[in-house]
Design an enzyme around this catalytic site. Sequence first.
Site, PDB file in Angstrom:
ATOM      1  N   GLY A  42     -11.656 -50.464  40.710  1.00  6.76           N
ATOM      2  CA  GLY A  42     -12.524 -50.607  39.543  1.00  6.76           C
ATOM      3  C   GLY A  42     -12.669 -52.043  39.083  1.00  6.76           C
ATOM      4  O   GLY A  42     -13.749 -52.462  38.662  1.00  6.76           O
ATOM      5  N   VAL A  43     -11.596 -52.821  39.163  1.00  7.27           N
ATOM      6  CA  VAL A  43     -11.686 -54.216  38.722  1.00  7.27           C
ATOM      7  C   VAL A  43     -12.660 -55.006  39.593  1.00  7.27           C
ATOM      8  O   VAL A  43     -13.293 -55.953  39.117  1.00  7.27           O
ATOM      9  CB  VAL A  43     -10.303 -54.907  38.678  1.00  7.27           C
ATOM     10  CG1 VAL A  43      -9.424 -54.272  37.631  1.00  7.27           C
ATOM     11  CG2 VAL A  43      -9.638 -54.911  40.028  1.00  7.27           C
ATOM     12  N   GLU A  50     -15.953 -57.021  38.537  1.00  9.92           N
ATOM     13  CA  GLU A  50     -16.212 -58.381  39.025  1.00  9.92           C
ATOM     14  C   GLU A  50     -17.604 -58.490  39.638  1.00  9.92           C
ATOM     15  O   GLU A  50     -18.311 -59.471  39.426  1.00  9.92           O
ATOM     16  CB  GLU A  50     -15.145 -58.808  40.032  1.00  9.92           C
ATOM     17  CG  GLU A  50     -15.403 -60.148  40.695  1.00  9.92           C
ATOM     18  CD  GLU A  50     -15.457 -61.336  39.741  1.00  9.92           C
ATOM     19  OE1 GLU A  50     -16.133 -62.330  40.098  1.00  9.92           O
ATOM     20  OE2 GLU A  50     -14.835 -61.308  38.665  1.00  9.92           O
ATOM     21  N   ILE A  79     -10.799 -46.185  48.187  1.00  7.68           N
ATOM     22  CA  ILE A  79     -11.568 -46.212  46.950  1.00  7.68           C
ATOM     23  C   ILE A  79     -11.735 -47.672  46.543  1.00  7.68           C
ATOM     24  O   ILE A  79     -10.752 -48.426  46.511  1.00  7.68           O
ATOM     25  CB  ILE A  79     -10.848 -45.457  45.818  1.00  7.68           C
ATOM     26  CG1 ILE A  79     -10.624 -43.992  46.200  1.00  7.68           C
ATOM     27  CG2 ILE A  79     -11.620 -45.557  44.508  1.00  7.68           C
ATOM     28  CD1 ILE A  79      -9.724 -43.238  45.234  1.00  7.68           C
ATOM     29  N   HIS A  97      -5.857 -49.839  49.152  1.00  5.28           N
ATOM     30  CA  HIS A  97      -6.390 -49.124  47.973  1.00  5.28           C
ATOM     31  C   HIS A  97      -7.297 -47.994  48.409  1.00  5.28           C
ATOM     32  O   HIS A  97      -8.509 -48.153  48.424  1.00  5.28           O
ATOM     33  CB  HIS A  97      -7.154 -50.089  47.078  1.00  5.28           C
ATOM     34  CG  HIS A  97      -7.342 -49.593  45.681  1.00  5.28           C
ATOM     35  ND1 HIS A  97      -8.410 -48.832  45.294  1.00  5.28           N
ATOM     36  CD2 HIS A  97      -6.573 -49.748  44.580  1.00  5.28           C
ATOM     37  CE1 HIS A  97      -8.320 -48.561  43.992  1.00  5.28           C
ATOM     38  NE2 HIS A  97      -7.213 -49.113  43.552  1.00  5.28           N
TER      39      HIS A  97
END
Length: 166
Positions: free
Chosen positions: A69-70, A74, A66, A60
């Site tokens: 976002g998840v 979390e 990067i 990623h």
Amino acid sequence: MTNLLEKKSLKLPLELDQIKNMIPHRYPFLLIDRVNELNPGVSGVAIKNVTANEPFFQGHFPGEAIMPGVLIIEAMAQLIAVIYVSKALVEVESQETLNDINYADRVGYLAAVKNIKFKNKVVPGDQLVLRAKVVGKMGVLSQVQVWAEVNGKTVVEGSISVSEKM
């Protein structure tokens, strides 16, 4: 509240071993490194040091690392868990410490993610400052305003709803 925190082995900052005694998450999914500010049951500030050797950076994205976002969401949810477990801890009337009680089983569940906006990338070398503040409660659900910053700039903001463990 400071005296209660000290009495219950919650001297700030909370380091990794203390956090691991409070929530059930473990590497590679434990996403907060330290809690610097804590108002039990109300708010908190934590940090996540984002390093190049995080396993998710392998995919990623190749060539442009990067933080997903998840995983930022979390990490904010894990801070919320610490906020709630710390409230349970200070409510315990005995002199037991974090090492004597398993508070990790008090962590509730993520119920909803609302209006999350990603404003900038989080990359290796960043120190992600996570912030959470409980803004409302209805029954077993709590609404929590969350945001994260890098170098004083907001990179993510929104709200998360969590439920108490039943």
